[in-house]
Design a protein around this motif. Structure first.
Motif, PDB file in Angstrom:
ATOM      1  N   THR A 350       0.935  -1.234  -0.050  1.00  0.00           N
ATOM      2  CA  THR A 350      -0.002   0.016   0.218  1.00  0.00           C
ATOM      3  C   THR A 350       0.950   1.104   0.070  1.00  0.00           C
ATOM      4  O   THR A 350       2.079   1.187   0.616  1.00  0.00           O
ATOM      5  N   GLY A 351       0.363   2.186  -0.658  1.00  0.00           N
ATOM      6  CA  GLY A 351       0.972   3.822  -0.512  1.00  0.00           C
ATOM      7  C   GLY A 351       1.348   4.118  -2.189  1.00  0.00           C
ATOM      8  O   GLY A 351       1.160   3.095  -3.196  1.00  0.00           O
ATOM      9  N   MET A 352       1.437   5.397  -2.226  1.00  0.00           N
ATOM     10  CA  MET A 352       1.584   5.785  -3.604  1.00  0.00           C
ATOM     11  C   MET A 352       3.108   5.409  -4.190  1.00  0.00           C
ATOM     12  O   MET A 352       4.190   5.328  -3.533  1.00  0.00           O
ATOM     13  N   LEU A 353       3.215   5.059  -5.377  1.00  0.00           N
ATOM     14  CA  LEU A 353       4.320   4.531  -6.081  1.00  0.00           C
ATOM     15  C   LEU A 353       5.033   5.535  -6.834  1.00  0.00           C
ATOM     16  O   LEU A 353       5.214   5.562  -8.077  1.00  0.00           O
ATOM     17  N   GLU A 354       5.500   6.592  -6.029  1.00  0.00           N
ATOM     18  CA  GLU A 354       6.238   7.601  -6.635  1.00  0.00           C
ATOM     19  C   GLU A 354       7.452   7.805  -5.716  1.00  0.00           C
ATOM     20  O   GLU A 354       7.519   7.570  -4.427  1.00  0.00           O
ATOM     21  N   VAL A 355       8.521   8.527  -6.305  1.00  0.00           N
ATOM     22  CA  VAL A 355       9.569   8.691  -5.645  1.00  0.00           C
ATOM     23  C   VAL A 355       9.380   9.995  -4.569  1.00  0.00           C
ATOM     24  O   VAL A 355       8.450  10.759  -4.568  1.00  0.00           O
ATOM     25  N   GLY A 356       9.837   9.573  -3.445  1.00  0.00           N
ATOM     26  CA  GLY A 356       9.580  10.466  -1.973  1.00  0.00           C
ATOM     27  C   GLY A 356       8.425  10.041  -1.279  1.00  0.00           C
ATOM     28  O   GLY A 356       8.265  10.445  -0.064  1.00  0.00           O
ATOM     29  N   ARG A 357       7.971   8.813  -1.778  1.00  0.00           N
ATOM     30  CA  ARG A 357       6.748   8.218  -0.933  1.00  0.00           C
ATOM     31  C   ARG A 357       7.597   7.138  -0.161  1.00  0.00           C
ATOM     32  O   ARG A 357       8.232   6.634  -0.501  1.00  0.00           O
ATOM     33  N   THR A 358       6.500   6.708   0.775  1.00  0.00           N
ATOM     34  CA  THR A 358       6.875   5.353   1.317  1.00  0.00           C
ATOM     35  C   THR A 358       5.750   4.470   1.284  1.00  0.00           C
ATOM     36  O   THR A 358       4.536   4.835   1.396  1.00  0.00           O
ATOM     37  N   VAL A 359       6.130   3.103   0.776  1.00  0.00           N
ATOM     38  CA  VAL A 359       5.202   2.139   0.620  1.00  0.00           C
ATOM     39  C   VAL A 359       5.028   1.181   1.941  1.00  0.00           C
ATOM     40  O   VAL A 359       6.376   0.997   2.524  1.00  0.00           O
ATOM     41  N   THR A 360       4.206   0.199   2.159  1.00  0.00           N
ATOM     42  CA  THR A 360       4.067  -0.513   3.438  1.00  0.00           C
ATOM     43  C   THR A 360       3.620  -1.932   2.857  1.00  0.00           C
ATOM     44  O   THR A 360       2.677  -2.063   2.154  1.00  0.00           O
ATOM     45  N   ALA A 361       4.651  -2.829   3.319  1.00  0.00           N
ATOM     46  CA  ALA A 361       3.978  -4.192   3.078  1.00  0.00           C
ATOM     47  C   ALA A 361       3.252  -4.850   4.234  1.00  0.00           C
ATOM     48  O   ALA A 361       3.418  -4.775   5.611  1.00  0.00           O
ATOM     49  N   GLY A 362       1.951  -5.215   3.793  1.00  0.00           N
ATOM     50  CA  GLY A 362       1.079  -5.873   4.868  1.00  0.00           C
ATOM     51  C   GLY A 362       1.427  -7.273   4.972  1.00  0.00           C
ATOM     52  O   GLY A 362       1.986  -7.923   4.025  1.00  0.00           O
ATOM     53  N   PRO A 363       1.371  -8.109   6.456  1.00  0.00           N
ATOM     54  CA  PRO A 363       2.038  -9.233   6.181  1.00  0.00           C
ATOM     55  C   PRO A 363       1.168 -10.475   5.541  1.00  0.00           C
ATOM     56  O   PRO A 363       1.868 -11.666   5.476  1.00  0.00           O
ATOM     57  N   GLY A 364      -0.200 -10.136   5.127  1.00  0.00           N
ATOM     58  CA  GLY A 364      -0.714 -11.186   5.058  1.00  0.00           C
ATOM     59  C   GLY A 364      -1.510 -12.001   5.794  1.00  0.00           C
ATOM     60  O   GLY A 364      -1.120 -11.629   7.028  1.00  0.00           O
ATOM     61  N   THR A 365      -1.907 -13.208   5.710  1.00  0.00           N
ATOM     62  CA  THR A 365      -2.592 -14.129   6.885  1.00  0.00           C
ATOM     63  C   THR A 365      -1.725 -15.545   6.716  1.00  0.00           C
ATOM     64  O   THR A 365      -1.601 -15.875   5.490  1.00  0.00           O
ATOM     65  N   TRP A 366      -1.907 -16.221   7.681  1.00  0.00           N
ATOM     66  CA  TRP A 366      -0.818 -17.425   7.895  1.00  0.00           C
ATOM     67  C   TRP A 366      -1.583 -18.517   8.621  1.00  0.00           C
ATOM     68  O   TRP A 366      -2.684 -18.014   9.611  1.00  0.00           O
ATOM     69  N   ALA A 367      -1.640 -19.682   8.420  1.00  0.00           N
ATOM     70  CA  ALA A 367      -2.177 -20.761   9.122  1.00  0.00           C
ATOM     71  C   ALA A 367      -2.138 -20.834  10.727  1.00  0.00           C
ATOM     72  O   ALA A 367      -2.948 -21.254  11.453  1.00  0.00           O
ATOM     73  N   LYS A 368      -1.121 -20.392  10.969  1.00  0.00           N
ATOM     74  CA  LYS A 368      -0.651 -20.171  12.616  1.00  0.00           C
ATOM     75  C   LYS A 368      -0.171 -18.832  12.640  1.00  0.00           C
ATOM     76  O   LYS A 368       0.527 -18.278  11.667  1.00  0.00           O
ATOM     77  N   THR A 369      -0.580 -18.149  13.773  1.00  0.00           N
ATOM     78  CA  THR A 369      -0.080 -16.752  14.016  1.00  0.00           C
ATOM     79  C   THR A 369       1.605 -16.812  14.195  1.00  0.00           C
ATOM     80  O   THR A 369       2.114 -17.307  14.933  1.00  0.00           O
ATOM     81  N   PRO A 370       2.129 -15.938  13.221  1.00  0.00           N
ATOM     82  CA  PRO A 370       3.501 -15.876  13.198  1.00  0.00           C
ATOM     83  C   PRO A 370       4.117 -15.478  14.541  1.00  0.00           C
ATOM     84  O   PRO A 370       3.580 -14.433  15.220  1.00  0.00           O
ATOM     85  N   SER A 371       5.349 -15.905  14.942  1.00  0.00           N
ATOM     86  CA  SER A 371       5.983 -15.567  16.156  1.00  0.00           C
ATOM     87  C   SER A 371       7.283 -14.661  15.558  1.00  0.00           C
ATOM     88  O   SER A 371       7.690 -13.621  16.315  1.00  0.00           O
ATOM     89  N   ALA A 372       7.375 -14.511  14.351  1.00  0.00           N
ATOM     90  CA  ALA A 372       8.362 -13.632  13.606  1.00  0.00           C
ATOM     91  C   ALA A 372       8.134 -13.559  12.101  1.00  0.00           C
ATOM     92  O   ALA A 372       7.654 -14.404  11.495  1.00  0.00           O
ATOM     93  N   VAL A 373       8.185 -12.110  11.733  1.00  0.00           N
ATOM     94  CA  VAL A 373       8.150 -11.822  10.486  1.00  0.00           C
ATOM     95  C   VAL A 373       9.139 -11.016   9.934  1.00  0.00           C
ATOM     96  O   VAL A 373       9.696 -10.124  10.514  1.00  0.00           O
ATOM     97  N   SER A 374       9.796 -11.419   8.630  1.00  0.00           N
ATOM     98  CA  SER A 374      10.761 -10.576   8.091  1.00  0.00           C
ATOM     99  C   SER A 374      10.487 -10.279   6.634  1.00  0.00           C
ATOM    100  O   SER A 374       9.456 -10.882   6.207  1.00  0.00           O
ATOM    101  N   HIS A 375      11.187  -9.349   6.142  1.00  0.00           N
ATOM    102  CA  HIS A 375      10.824  -8.860   4.621  1.00  0.00           C
ATOM    103  C   HIS A 375      11.962  -8.706   3.735  1.00  0.00           C
ATOM    104  O   HIS A 375      12.990  -8.680   4.292  1.00  0.00           O
ATOM    105  N   GLN A 376      11.732  -8.662   2.381  1.00  0.00           N
ATOM    106  CA  GLN A 376      12.743  -8.514   1.553  1.00  0.00           C
ATOM    107  C   GLN A 376      12.240  -7.861   0.563  1.00  0.00           C
ATOM    108  O   GLN A 376      11.177  -8.258  -0.247  1.00  0.00           O
TER     109      GLN A 376
END
Length: 518
Positions: A350-376
Motif C-alpha cells: 500500500t502507498g503511492m508508487l512514486e519517488v519520495g513516498r513510502t510504501v508498506t507491506a502488509g503481512p498477509g495471513t497465515w495458518a498459525k499466528t507468526p512468532s516472527a516476520v521478516s521482509h525483503q
C-alpha cells in the motif's frame, strides 16, 4: 642344582652399601657384632642342602624412602649349616638355592619362617656378642617360570617386571618378582602352586597386563605350576587413553528430522603433552540399526531415525597411546520434521508508487499466528540492499522499476513460510511541491534593482534555475537573483520564472507575481 651363588644385582648392592659376606667373625671386631645360625634342608626328604645363599635384610632409608635392602650374606655348607654375622639389630632372612640368572633350580626361595614374601617374614633380633641359633629352613621344590615380553610393535621390553601372584583368600597377593633383562627375557623360581602373572613395562608408555591379555589380576588366567614353565610370554599394549566418566561425549541440537546435531568429544586422560594433541573420529548410530549413519562431528538427522534415538561414538587417539572409544547418552526420540507455515492470504503493498513516498507491506495471513516476520524488497526482481523492513522509502534510483516484497513468517513448531506481493504499476517520478512561493522585493523603478526571494520546496535539495521575464518574454542573460531595471523596461511588467529540478522528480516551474516598472 644352583648355577651361581650371588648374582650381579646382589654383588652390586653389597658394594654400594660397603658390606660383604661375613662367613667368620673378624679377628678384632671394632664394632658390636652378633650371629644367626641354622640349617637348610629339603622339605621333601629332610636332607641338607649345600650352597644355599642366606641373605639378611634390614629396612634402609634413602631420599626419604624406606625399603628392605640386603645387608649381610652367608651360604650353607655340605651339612646344610650356615652362620651369618651382623651388627645388632632386626633382620629378615631369605634362603635362595638358585640365584638370578637361574636356569636349573631345584628348590624355591623362601623367607624365614616359611614365608613367601619379606612382608610376611618373621623378624629376627641380633644382639651384641650373642648367637641366635636354630633359624632353620626347609625348602620346597622350585620350578623355573620363564618367558619373553615384547611391545605392540614386537620390540623387546628390556625394562620392567614380571610378578607372580598367589591366592590370598578371595584375592591374589604379589609374591614373586623378576626383572626383565636383555632381549625382554625373564625367569623366576617358584614352588608348585597356582599363580596369576602380571607384566609391567617401563620406558615407553606400556599398559600393565596380566596373563592371557587380561586387564586385572581378578580376570587373569590361572597358571598351575608343577614343573618348569617356559614360554610364558606377553605382548604389552601402549597405555590406553581413558574418557573422564564425568565429562562424556554429548549430542547437542534439536532431535528432529532435518535438524543438525553437534557432537562434543568429552574429556580424556592422560593430558596431551606439549606439542601433541588428541585426534577424534566420530560414528553416529540410530537405535534401530547397527550401521553408522554419519562419521563427522555433525549429523543432519535422516528421516529413518524418526521415532528412534541417536548416539555418537567418539574414538580418541593420542600419540604413544592406544586409542579408546566412548559413547554419548542417547537423544530423546527423534521428532518428525516440521511443516512449512502455510500462507492463507498473500501480503499487500500500500502507498503511492512514486519517488519520495513510502510504501508498506502488509503481512498477509497465515495458518498459525507468526512468532516472527521478516521482509525483503525487490526492484524488478533484484533484491534492494538493506530493504528488510515492512516499509520502503522510494528513492530516485527506483524510478521505472516494479516493486515487490517477500514476507517470511515462522511460527512455533513450523518451518518458515514464504509469500510475495508485487506492486500493480512501476514507480513514477515524484512531485516537487512549493512550501514557500518565490517573491520579488525592491522598488520597481528605473535605475533601481529588484531581488528574487527563492522560497522553499519539498524536497529542499531541489536545484533552482532563474529566468527574468519582461513583458512575458525571457531577458537574455538575466538568470541571477537580482535584476537591474533600465529605461528599456519602463512601463513594462517584470517577473521571475523559477524552475525547480531534483533526481527522480518531475520539474516544477513557478512564476512570481509581476511588478510594473515606473
Amino acid at each position: 642344582m644352583r648355577t651361581q651363588l650371588l648374582g650381579p644385582a646382589v654383588a652390586f648392592t653389597t658394594a654400594l652399601l660397603g658390606l660383604g659376606t661375613l662367613t667368620s667373625p673378624p679377628a678384632q671386631a671394632a664394632e658390636p657384632i652378633g650371629a644367626i645360625t641354622g640349617r637348610v634342608t629339603a622339605a621333601s626328604s629332610g636332607l641338607p642342602i649345600d650352597d644355599v645363599a642366606v641373605v639378611a635384610y634390614q629396612q634402609l632409608t634413602q631420599d626419604g624412602v624406606t625399603l628392605w635392602g640386603p645387608v649381610a650374606f652367608a651360604e650353607t655348607g655340605p651339612t646344610g649349616d650356615y652362620i651369618l654375622y651382623g651388627s645388632p639389630g632386626a633382620y629378615r632372612l631369605q634362603f635362595v638355592e638358585c640365584v638370578d640368572p637361574c636356569t636349573d633350580p631345584t628348590y624355591a626361595p623362601e623367607f624365614y619362617n616359611d614365608a613367601a614374601t619379606i612382608t610376611d617374614a618373621q623378624s629376627l633380633t641380633v644382639s651384641d656378642n650373642q648367637v641366635l641359633p636354630g633359624i632353620n629352613a626347609a625348602l620346597s621344590a622350585g620350578y623355573l617360570v620363564s618367558g619373553h615380553v615384547t611391545g605392540p610393535d614386537a620390540e623387546n621390553v628390556t625394562d620392567g617386571t614380571v610378578t607372580a601372584h598367589t591366592p590370598d583368600g578371595a584375592d591374589w597377593e604379589a609374591t614373586y618378582t623378576a626383572r626383565l633383562g636383555t632381549g625382554g627375557a625373564y625367569s623366576m623360581v617358584v614352588p608348585a602352586g597356582d599363580y596369576r602373572f602380571g607384566f609391567v613395562g617401563k620406558g615407553r608408555k606400556y599398559a600393565a597386563e596380566y596373563h592371557a591379555d587380561k586387564a586385572t589380576v581378578a580376570l587373569a588366567d590361572t597358571v598351575a605350576v608343577g614343573a618348569d614353565k617356559p614360554g610364558l610370554d606377553a605382548q604389552l599394549d601402549l597405555i590406553q587413553v581413558q574418557n573422564n566418566p564425568n565429562v562424556r561425549p554429548t549430542v547437542n541440537g534439536v532431535p528432529r528430522v532435518g535438524d543438525t546435531l553437534q557432537a562434543t568429544s568429552g574429556a580424556w586422560l592422560p593430558q596431551a603433552d606439549q606439542g601433541s594433541a588428541y585426534e577424534f573420529t566420530y560414528a553416529w548410530f540410530r537405535s534401530g540399526s547397527a550401521q553408522p549413519i554419519g562419521t563427522g562431528p555433525t549429523l543432519v538427522v535422516p528421516l529413518p531415525a524418526q521415532g528412534e534415538t541417536i548416539t555418537v561414538q567418539v574414538t580418541a587417539s593420542l600419540t604413544g597411546h592406544t586409542s579408546n572409544t566412548a559413547t554419548s547418552a542417547p537423544t530423546a526420540p527423534i521428532a518428525a520434521p516440521p511443516s512449512t507455515l502455510a500462507n492463507t492470504a498473500p501480503p499487500t503493498i500500500t502507498g503511492m508508487l512514486e519517488v519520495g513516498r513510502t510504501v508498506t507491506a502488509g503481512p498477509g495471513t497465515w495458518a498459525k499466528t507468526p512468532s516472527a516476520v521478516s521482509h525483503q524488497w525487490y526492484a524488478d526482481a533484484r533484491a534492494i540492499p538493506g530493504a528488510t523492513n515492512a516499509t520502503l522509502a522510494i528513492t530516485p534510483d527506483l524510478v521505472g522499476t516494479r516493486l515487490s516484497v517477500t514476507v517470511i513468517a515462522i511460527a512455533p513448531g513450523t518451518l518458515a513460510g514464504y509469500s510475495a506481493a508485487t506492486a500493480p504499476t512501476a514507480v513514477a517520478r515524484g512531485t516537487l511541491t512549493v512550501a514557500t512561493a518565490p517573491t520579488l522585493t525592491g522598488k520597481a523603478k528605473v535605475g533601481r534593482r529588484v531581488k528574487l526571494l527563492l522560497g522553499q520546496t519539498l524536497p529542499a535539495s531541489a536545484a533552482i534555475e532563474v529566468q527574468w521575464l519582461v513583458r512575458g518574454k525571457p531577458v537574455t542573460g538575466a538568470t541571477k537573483k537580482v535584476l537591474r531595471l533600465t529605461k528599456a523596461v519602463k512601463g513594462a511588467k517584470v517577473r521571475a520564472r523559477v524552475t525547480y529540478t531534483a533526481p527522480g522528480y518531475a520539474p516544477l516551474v513557478v512564476r512570481t507575481a509581476a511588478l510594473r516598472v515606473r
